[in-house]
Design an enzyme around this catalytic site. Structure first.
Site, mmCIF file in Angstrom:
data_model
loop_
_atom_site.group_PDB
_atom_site.id
_atom_site.type_symbol
_atom_site.label_atom_id
_atom_site.label_comp_id
_atom_site.label_asym_id
_atom_site.label_seq_id
_atom_site.Cartn_x
_atom_site.Cartn_y
_atom_site.Cartn_z
ATOM 1 N N SER A 747 0.802 -1.226 0.000
ATOM 2 C CA SER A 747 0.000 0.000 0.000
ATOM 3 C C SER A 747 0.833 1.273 0.000
ATOM 4 C CB SER A 747 -0.932 0.003 1.219
ATOM 5 O OG SER A 747 -0.189 0.009 2.421
ATOM 6 N N LYS A 790 -6.845 3.669 8.317
ATOM 7 C CA LYS A 790 -5.898 4.610 7.711
ATOM 8 C C LYS A 790 -6.482 6.016 7.650
ATOM 9 C CE LYS A 790 -3.607 1.081 4.884
ATOM 10 N NZ LYS A 790 -3.332 0.586 3.523
#
EC number: 3.4.21.53
Length: 856
Positions: A747, A790
């Site tokens: 990511s 996140k």
């Protein structure tokens, strides 16, 4: 002149205090020794002695509590029995002890206790067996018809028994061979009598008194045998046994167990316990296979001597089988409206978990025999996974039991130990059912992701049967060795991550993600639950302390950095402790000032600080006035109590030069922001990566530099020498701060591309932008996981814009509405869109057209 039957014992004897049984002269008794004084006697006197004299001890009945550890010597029975220690056997199970076999010699009376430590020693006076009567005529003149009457009853009793039994034949030989003056002691040891009656025989020093006390006992035994023969089935006469009639019990009886070698008595209390145990097993409604096993074990138990180690093991097994809830259940509370209110009151947020519980209740209303679901709550620590399991049990009206699996590395902890092993016991599942007492509790399998593995097996594999709805109705524990139905149990597992859970086990559970809390949710949880809990724990009231929302928000943002609320709870506890000190000091000063009097001719002066205002937690002088209530917690009070802030917003200060970007990472503790730093220098075209990176993350970095090199001319990216070959005579160093923390995953790809683009273009990345997403060699942005955690991390850090993969758009629905309103989301499908959103004014492509060459 003394005959050969006389005995002479030493004047000083060590004393063995017995709590079980009474030893009479001429009889043998086996007793267990485990008290400190008796253990010292065996170890220092019997085991180390080298002469016959050292094996002669005094056995004294002691009626005090054997488990008491009083240092003073308890009041002893004044008359005891001198005994010869025939055998000593030591054992360490279930605790260190000795089994002592002693034979009674004669009576003695304690005249003086000489010492008490390490074991008691007394000066004694011998009472019998000093000199036997020289002839039968002298014996008959002394006792007359009393001894003849006793002997007649003794012979009558033996004739009523079956002579084929070895114990009866031995008793008959004793009647013919032993002197008559010894028969009362021997027969009293054989027939069924209470300890109180044996003490009466022991205290009967004269022969006449001894015969008078023993004759009624023989008559009672004879009458009991006659009554039994009348009511007994004639077909059973071939299987005669020595039968002892239980004497009438008295409240003052001393409970005891007789271990005499010739004693054929069974302990009354043990017999009653076995009967009660048999009734409990029959009334437990256990399945037929389990009942057959229990009936078989009870038959073995009745035939087994109590001294065998297997006796205790079998009895423990039967007691466990009788205590298990084979058919006992609790009725579910199926009021959905009340359940919704209860869940909302206990926990804030957690909408997905509450929805799943309400769905279960709704289906349970429609179908009564619904099997319990297997749920797995996965989320960072401190978000309430364990406590919500307790709330679910409370909502359903079921019993709750927690099983901590962290660090368990033996499969026997789940499935139990086989009974052939020493110290065997059932597994935690069966033991938990015994504790709760019902067969449909809520079982919380805590920290299922932290199970270990060792030579003793894999506990995760043992859980496969437990957590499989198609198999757990026939769960077999190794200790029970019979099937138990677990289908009605509601199993809830908790974990911080699914990465360490075996796939087969994970497939059997319904995984529910429990994300971390936003700042607003933490603020609400603190004022709904945490502050009131801490006030109650520290004895404070809202009239004594006020924690405004501004102070709570400062604790959340500047003193904690977590996905849950555990650190926040600890910080609030520290504040309450500091306030408790001030409140206690204020009460002490008020109490002290009430007793102070000014000297004659002077007025008492009170020092009031200038400019006094509403009290805070700041320290005051010892003679200052008590703080005004309530004590207000403000910014200065937080600094005094908790110290300087632990976390500062450092995002904007670190993005002040090219080659720095902010990525977003997911950890088992929740989401975190992650800086990516890059620098270039003259070299040979090497790429250096630091920061404890995994293989996947290293590949993302190589992928990013390859994509930028292939698109350098498109974006006008050059190295220091102006070449579009970015690695021409140039080395690149990529670093991910927090180097002690291992990092991996795909990511960070978009953040690496943005960082390198900033480095080679010389432009700054927007200071309020964070990003996440996987990249491909063609410049596409692929979806990643952990979006909610996140985004919450970016919101905690004060960022305003988040770049996400376009295919993660559906994950935005899980983000709280207030967080979505505070942030701007950019959904990118390609790296072109990422670069345009990451830089002020966009990241334009090359606009100068190529020169056209005429072919004319």
């Amino acid at each position: 002149m003394a005959s050969s039957g006389s005995i002479q014992i030493p004047r000083r004897l060590p004393l063995l205090l017995t709590h079980e049984g009474v030893l009479l002269p001429g009889s043998t008794m086996r007793t267990s020794v485990d008290t400190p004084g008796n253990m010292e006697l065996v170890q220092n006197r019997l085991l180390r002695g080298t002469s016959l004299k050292s094996t002669i001890i005094g056995v004294v009945p002691n009626t005090s509590d054997p488990s008491s550890d009083r240092e003073e010597l308890p009041s002893l029975h004044r008359i005891g029995t001198a005994a010869l220690a025939v055998q000593v056997v030591g054992s360490n199970w279930p605790k260190p002890h000795y089994t002592l076999l002693v034979t009674g010699l004669c009576r003695f009376q304690i005249t003086e206790i000489l010492k008490e430590r390490p074991y008691p020693v007394a000066e004694v006076e011998q009472l019998d067996r000093l000199e036997q009567l020289s002839s039968k005529e002298e014996f008959k003149e002394a006792l007359g018809d009393l001894s003849e009457q006793f002997y007649k009853y003794a012979v009558q009793l033996v004739d009523m028994l079956d002579n084929s039994v070895p114990a009866v034949a031995k008793l008959k030989r004793l009647l013919n061979n032993l002197p008559k003056e010894l028969l009362p002691d021997v027969l009293t040891s054989i027939i069924r009598t209470t300890n109180e009656e044996k003490l009466q025989i022991l205290d009967a020093v004269s022969l006449e008194e001894r015969f008078k006390v023993t004759i009624p006992l023989l008559l009672r035994q004879i009458e009991g045998l006659k009554l039994l023969q009348k009511t007994r089935n004639p077909k059973q006469d071939d299987d005669k046994r020595i039968v002892a009639i239980r004497p009438p019990r008295k409240l003052g009886n001393i409970s005891s167990k007789s271990f005499s070698l010739e004693n054929t008595d069974d302990d009354d209390e043990d017999s009653d316990d076995i009967i009660i145990l048999e009734r409990k097993i029959k009334s437990s409604n256990m399945p037929e296979p389990a009942l057959k096993v229990c009936v078989k074990e009870i038959k073995r138990l009745k035939k087994m001597p109590q001294s065998m180690p297997e006796y205790a093991l079998t009895r423990n097994y039967l007691e466990l089988m009788s205590e298990l809830p084979w058919s006992k259940t609790t009725r579910d509370r199926l009021d959905i409206r009340a359940a919704r209110i209860l869940l909302d009151n206990d926990h804030y947020a957690m909408a997905k978990l509450k929805k799943r519980v309400l769905e279960y209740l709704a289906v349970r209303q429609l179908k009564n025999n619904l099997k319990g679901p297997i749920l797995c709550f996965v989320g960072p620590p401190g978000v309430g996974k364990t406590s919500v399991g307790r709330s679910i049990a409370k909502t359903l009206g079921r019993e709750f039991h927690r099983i901590a699996l962290g660090g368990v590395c033996d499969q026997s902890d789940i499935r139990g130990h086989r009974r052939t092993y020493v110290g065997s016991m059932p597994g935690r599942i069966i033991n938990g059912l015994k504790i709760v007492g019902v067969n449909n509790p809520v079982f919380l399998l805590d920290e299922v992701d932290k199970l270990g593995k060792s030579l003793q097996g894999d506990p995760a594999a043992a859980l496969l049967e437990v957590l499989d709805p198609e198999q757990n109705h026939n769960f077999t524990d190794h200790y029970l060795n019979v099937a138990f139905d677990l289908s009605q149990v509601l199993f809830i597992a908790t974990a911080n991550t699914t990465a360490t859970i075996p796939p087969a086990l994970l497939d059997r559970m319904e995984v529910l993600e429990v994300p971390g809390y936003s700042q607003e949710e933490k603020l609400e949880i603190a004022h709904r639950h945490l502050i009131s809990k801490q006030l109650a724990q520290h004895g404070l009231t809202p009239e004594q302390i006020q924690i405004p929302q501004e102070a709570t928000l400062e604790i959340i943002t500047r003193y904690t950095r977590e996905a849950g609320v555990r650190s926040l709870d600890r910080k609030l506890g520290a504040i309450c402790r500091a306030v408790a000190v001030k409140v206690a000091e204020g009460q002490h000063r008020e109490h002290k000032s009430e007793h102070l009097e000014a000297p004659e001719g002077e007025e008492r002066k009170e020092s009031v600080p200038e400019g006094s205002k509403s009290a805070t937690i700041n320290d005051t002088a010892d003679f200052a006035l008590p703080p005004e209530m309530p004590i207000l917690i403000d910014h200065h009070a937080l600094k005094d109590i908790l110290g300087p802030p632990m976390y500062e917003t450092e995002v904007f200060g670190r993005l002040n030069q090219p080659g720095v970007a902010i990525g977003l990472a997911w950890t088992p503790l929740g989401g975190e922001i992650m800086f990516v730093e890059a620098s270039r220098m003259d070299g040979e075209g090497q790429l250096t990566l630091t920061g404890q990176l995994g293989d996947v993350m290293k590949e993302s970095a190589h992928l990013a530099i390859s994509w930028l090199r292939s698109n350098a001319k498109k974006y006008q990216l050059t190295n220091a020498s102006g070449s579009f070959d970015l690695l021409d005579n140039t080395d690149i160093h990529l670093h991910f701060p927090a180097g002690a923390v291992t990092k991996d995953g795909p990511s960070a790809g978009v953040a690496i591309v943005t960082c390198l683009a900033s480095l080679f273009s010389g432009r700054l990345v927007c200071s309020d932008v964070a990003m996440t997403g996987e990249i491909t060699l063609r410049g596409l942005v692929l979806p990643v996981g952990g979006i909610k955690d996140k985004v919450l991390a970016a919101h905690r850090a004060g960022l305003k814009r988040v770049i996400l993969p376009k295919r993660n758009e559906t994950d935005l629905e899980e983000i709280p509405l207030n967080v979505r309103q505070d942030l701007e989301f950019v959904l990118a499908g390609s790296l072109d869109e990422v670069l345009n959103a990451a830089f002020d004014g966009g990241f334009s492509l090359k606009t100068t057209p190529d020169l056209l060459n005429s072919k004319l």
